[in-house]
Design an enzyme around this catalytic site. Structure first.
Site, PDB file in Angstrom:
ATOM      1  N   HIS A  28      -9.845   6.248 -12.592  1.00  0.00           N
ATOM      2  CA  HIS A  28     -10.327   7.623 -12.535  1.00  0.00           C
ATOM      3  C   HIS A  28     -10.433   8.243 -13.930  1.00  0.00           C
ATOM      4  O   HIS A  28      -9.432   8.361 -14.640  1.00  0.00           O
ATOM      5  CB  HIS A  28      -9.418   8.499 -11.667  1.00  0.00           C
ATOM      6  CG  HIS A  28      -9.943   9.898 -11.530  1.00  0.00           C
ATOM      7  ND1 HIS A  28     -10.834  10.272 -10.533  1.00  0.00           N
ATOM      8  CD2 HIS A  28      -9.745  10.997 -12.292  1.00  0.00           C
ATOM      9  CE1 HIS A  28     -11.147  11.544 -10.688  1.00  0.00           C
ATOM     10  NE2 HIS A  28     -10.499  12.014 -11.748  1.00  0.00           N
TER      11      HIS A  28
ATOM     12  N   CYS B 226      -9.938  12.263  -4.730  1.00  0.00           N
ATOM     13  CA  CYS B 226     -11.238  12.033  -5.370  1.00  0.00           C
ATOM     14  C   CYS B 226     -12.114  11.163  -4.464  1.00  0.00           C
ATOM     15  O   CYS B 226     -11.717  10.067  -4.066  1.00  0.00           O
ATOM     16  CB  CYS B 226     -11.035  11.362  -6.728  1.00  0.00           C
ATOM     17  SG  CYS B 226     -12.579  10.802  -7.472  1.00  0.00           S
TER      18      CYS B 226
ATOM     19  N   HIS C  49     -19.521   9.001 -13.473  1.00  0.00           N
ATOM     20  CA  HIS C  49     -20.511   8.128 -12.835  1.00  0.00           C
ATOM     21  C   HIS C  49     -21.817   8.205 -13.587  1.00  0.00           C
ATOM     22  O   HIS C  49     -22.187   9.244 -14.142  1.00  0.00           O
ATOM     23  CB  HIS C  49     -20.712   8.481 -11.359  1.00  0.00           C
ATOM     24  CG  HIS C  49     -21.009   9.926 -11.091  1.00  0.00           C
ATOM     25  ND1 HIS C  49     -20.045  10.906 -11.110  1.00  0.00           N
ATOM     26  CD2 HIS C  49     -22.169  10.551 -10.797  1.00  0.00           C
ATOM     27  CE1 HIS C  49     -20.600  12.074 -10.820  1.00  0.00           C
ATOM     28  NE2 HIS C  49     -21.886  11.886 -10.641  1.00  0.00           N
TER      29      HIS C  49
ATOM     30  N   THR D  41     -21.122  17.228  -9.346  1.00  0.00           N
ATOM     31  CA  THR D  41     -20.501  17.605  -8.069  1.00  0.00           C
ATOM     32  C   THR D  41     -19.303  16.726  -7.718  1.00  0.00           C
ATOM     33  O   THR D  41     -18.506  17.108  -6.860  1.00  0.00           O
ATOM     34  CB  THR D  41     -21.520  17.529  -6.908  1.00  0.00           C
ATOM     35  OG1 THR D  41     -22.050  16.206  -6.827  1.00  0.00           O
ATOM     36  CG2 THR D  41     -22.655  18.522  -7.112  1.00  0.00           C
TER      37      THR D  41
ATOM     38  N   GLY E 170     -24.465  20.372 -13.288  1.00  0.00           N
ATOM     39  CA  GLY E 170     -24.507  20.154 -11.838  1.00  0.00           C
ATOM     40  C   GLY E 170     -23.652  18.998 -11.361  1.00  0.00           C
ATOM     41  O   GLY E 170     -23.907  18.438 -10.293  1.00  0.00           O
TER      42      GLY E 170
ATOM     43  N   ASN F 272     -24.152  13.448 -15.288  1.00  0.00           N
ATOM     44  CA  ASN F 272     -23.945  14.893 -15.317  1.00  0.00           C
ATOM     45  C   ASN F 272     -22.496  15.171 -15.698  1.00  0.00           C
ATOM     46  O   ASN F 272     -21.576  14.544 -15.176  1.00  0.00           O
ATOM     47  CB  ASN F 272     -24.264  15.499 -13.951  1.00  0.00           C
ATOM     48  CG  ASN F 272     -25.735  15.413 -13.616  1.00  0.00           C
ATOM     49  OD1 ASN F 272     -26.581  15.638 -14.476  1.00  0.00           O
ATOM     50  ND2 ASN F 272     -26.072  15.064 -12.381  1.00  0.00           N
TER      51      ASN F 272
ATOM     52  N   CYS G 255     -12.828   7.681  -5.931  1.00  0.00           N
ATOM     53  CA  CYS G 255     -11.632   6.833  -5.866  1.00  0.00           C
ATOM     54  C   CYS G 255     -11.452   6.283  -4.454  1.00  0.00           C
ATOM     55  O   CYS G 255     -11.082   5.116  -4.273  1.00  0.00           O
ATOM     56  CB  CYS G 255     -10.387   7.594  -6.310  1.00  0.00           C
ATOM     57  SG  CYS G 255     -10.231   7.768  -8.109  1.00  0.00           S
TER      58      CYS G 255
ATOM     59  N   HIS H 192     -15.585  12.381 -10.940  1.00  0.00           N
ATOM     60  CA  HIS H 192     -15.197  11.002 -11.294  1.00  0.00           C
ATOM     61  C   HIS H 192     -16.404  10.462 -12.060  1.00  0.00           C
ATOM     62  O   HIS H 192     -17.528  10.437 -11.512  1.00  0.00           O
ATOM     63  CB  HIS H 192     -14.906  10.189 -10.029  1.00  0.00           C
ATOM     64  CG  HIS H 192     -14.465   8.777 -10.272  1.00  0.00           C
ATOM     65  ND1 HIS H 192     -13.279   8.259  -9.772  1.00  0.00           N
ATOM     66  CD2 HIS H 192     -15.042   7.758 -10.963  1.00  0.00           C
ATOM     67  CE1 HIS H 192     -13.149   6.997 -10.142  1.00  0.00           C
ATOM     68  NE2 HIS H 192     -14.220   6.665 -10.865  1.00  0.00           N
TER      69      HIS H 192
ATOM     70  N   HIS I 286     -25.785   7.611 -12.953  1.00  0.00           N
ATOM     71  CA  HIS I 286     -26.869   7.406 -11.999  1.00  0.00           C
ATOM     72  C   HIS I 286     -27.870   6.424 -12.614  1.00  0.00           C
ATOM     73  O   HIS I 286     -28.273   6.606 -13.772  1.00  0.00           O
ATOM     74  CB  HIS I 286     -27.625   8.704 -11.734  1.00  0.00           C
ATOM     75  CG  HIS I 286     -26.816   9.820 -11.136  1.00  0.00           C
ATOM     76  ND1 HIS I 286     -26.908  10.179  -9.805  1.00  0.00           N
ATOM     77  CD2 HIS I 286     -25.922  10.685 -11.692  1.00  0.00           C
ATOM     78  CE1 HIS I 286     -26.101  11.218  -9.566  1.00  0.00           C
ATOM     79  NE2 HIS I 286     -25.492  11.536 -10.693  1.00  0.00           N
TER      80      HIS I 286
END
Ligand code: AMP
Ligand code: ZN
Length: 113
Positions: free
Chosen positions: A46, A4, A99, A94, A92, A86, A7, A97, A101
């Protein structure tokens, strides 16, 4: 998760522009910024996406959002910002893991929420 990307960033195996770190949360600047301020906030543990949150790991998401608010204050985003996560292919995502934004520093587009 040994394969990952995030990670590896958290482990320091891949460099990142760190902006925040706590026991359970790490945040760094997005490598391809979509706004003047574009930061990714991730749990160190994770978790693949919001879809994998449950009663036993939801605390990690809460800590990410509290960290995001603190980071936004430190980054001077008092005029506002957007938090996006996302989840899955249609959104979308990508990097698998979890996250969040943080996007700010300009008037963001009104499209999509
Ligand atoms: P998403 O498309 O929502 O899964 O977001 C993944 C984000 O990770 C994208 O905005 C990428 O620009 C960002 N990204 C990919 N690789 C790196 C990296 N090595 N350092 C910082 N951000 C990255
Ligand atoms: Zn990971």
């Amino acid at each position: 998760m040994s394969d990952c990307l995030f990670c590896k960033i958290i482990a320091g195996e891949i460099p990142s522009a760190k902006v925040y770190e706590s026991e359970n949360v790490y945040a760094f600047r997005d490598i391809n910024p979509q706004a003047p301020t574009h930061i990714l906030v991730v749990p160190k543990k994770h978790v693949a996406s919001v879809a994998e949150l449950n009663d036993s790991n939801s605390r990690l998401a809460a800590e990410c959002l509290v960290a995001a608010a603190e980071i936004a204050r430190k980054e001077g985003l008092e005029n506002g910002y957007r938090i996006v996560s996302n989840c899955g292919p249609d959104a979308g995502q990508t990097v698998a893991h979890l996250h969040f934004h943080i996007l700010g520093g300009k008037r963001l587009q009104d499209q999509m929420v």
